[in-house]
Design a protein around this motif. Structure first.
Motif, mmCIF file in Angstrom:
data_model
loop_
_atom_site.group_PDB
_atom_site.id
_atom_site.type_symbol
_atom_site.label_atom_id
_atom_site.label_comp_id
_atom_site.label_asym_id
_atom_site.label_seq_id
_atom_site.Cartn_x
_atom_site.Cartn_y
_atom_site.Cartn_z
ATOM 1 N N PHE A 232 -55.458 -17.343 12.338
ATOM 2 C CA PHE A 232 -56.554 -16.219 11.971
ATOM 3 C C PHE A 232 -55.840 -15.030 11.764
ATOM 4 N N VAL A 233 -54.946 -14.365 12.638
ATOM 5 C CA VAL A 233 -54.378 -13.172 12.225
ATOM 6 C C VAL A 233 -53.256 -13.256 10.933
ATOM 7 N N LEU A 234 -52.735 -14.463 10.763
ATOM 8 C CA LEU A 234 -51.908 -14.539 9.428
ATOM 9 C C LEU A 234 -52.904 -14.653 8.337
ATOM 10 N N ALA A 235 -53.832 -15.267 8.516
ATOM 11 C CA ALA A 235 -54.773 -15.436 7.074
ATOM 12 C C ALA A 235 -55.276 -13.995 6.737
ATOM 13 N N SER A 236 -55.831 -13.382 7.976
ATOM 14 C CA SER A 236 -56.401 -11.968 7.845
ATOM 15 C C SER A 236 -55.152 -10.988 7.025
#
Length: 233
Positions: free
Chosen positions: A200-204
């Motif tokens: 989730f963090v990487l995609a954000s």
């Protein structure tokens, strides 16, 4: 609007009568000394181009000017259409032609009705950056430098997005190709769903750092009901 070619009171009276007959004109006053006509009109019934044409039909020359604007951020023909519409909707603009390849807009306008700053602001409101072309030789150099800086920034964004997207791909799909990988992730996870949060963090980051360049022009395009490639992304 400025008028060239008037020489006597008869000239100014003839222009005044012609302008007064136009639909939507409340008043028309022509001043021979200043060579200007002040016209009060309803923009829903009449535009600046018709006023200029009427002056020309009476045998005089409406004072107009041309300017080239550098327009930054266009990516497709839809962008070109939106910039042209934004310029042509401005009171005082007679003609606007945008070239995607050169990233320039040529605008013919009535300087008494609109300024170059207002033209640039109209383009900015459509979602693009614009500024007048400089007359000196530094313009081409500055544009080339800005282009190189922009391309370098885009290259960095592509690299960042590709690296992070590859990491997301490995975390989400790695177990499908290497069953032991899923077990390794579970062992290394400090708490439940840890790796989902990492994804989730990487995609954000991909979405809001390299992808930020698409949001403003894309949303403005939606606001104008004219989606473009930025809106698609």
């Amino acid at each position: 609007i400025g008028i060239d070619g008037m020489t006597c009171a008869s000239c100014s009276a003839r222009v005044e009568r012609a302008l007064g007959k136009l639909p939507g004109v409340t008043s028309a006053n022509v001043n021979l000394a200043t060579e200007r006509a002040e016209v009060l009109f309803d923009p829903q019934q009449l535009d600046a181009a018709r006023i200029a044409e009427t002056i020309r039909e009476t045998g005089y020359v409406p004072v107009t000017d041309e300017i080239d604007l550098v327009v930054e951020g266009m990516t497709c023909a839809s962008c070109v259409g939106r910039v042209e519409r934004a310029l042509r909707q401005q009171s005082g603009v007679l003609e606007a032609v945008v070239n995607l390849a050169t990233e320039r807009a040529r605008v013919r306008y009535i300087p008494a009705m609109i300024s170059t700053d207002e033209l640039a602001s109209a383009v900015s409101a459509a979602g693009y950056a614009a500024h007048p072309v400089q007359e000196d030789g530094e313009q081409d150099v500055n544009e080339a430098d800005q282009r190189r800086v922009s391309l370098r920034a885009m290259g960095r964004d592509v690299i960042v997005a590709a690296v992070l997207a590859m990491a997301i791909l490995v975390l989400s799909m790695g177990a499908s190709f290497v069953p032991a990988f899923d077990h390794a992730l579970m062992v290394a996870s400090p708490f439940a769903h840890f790796w989902e949060w990492v994804q989730f963090v990487l995609a954000s980051i991909v979405l809001f750092v390299p992808g930020r360049r698409f949001f403003r022009p894309g949303l403005i395009a939606y606001r104008h009901l004219s989606p473009d490639m930025n809106s698609l992304v």
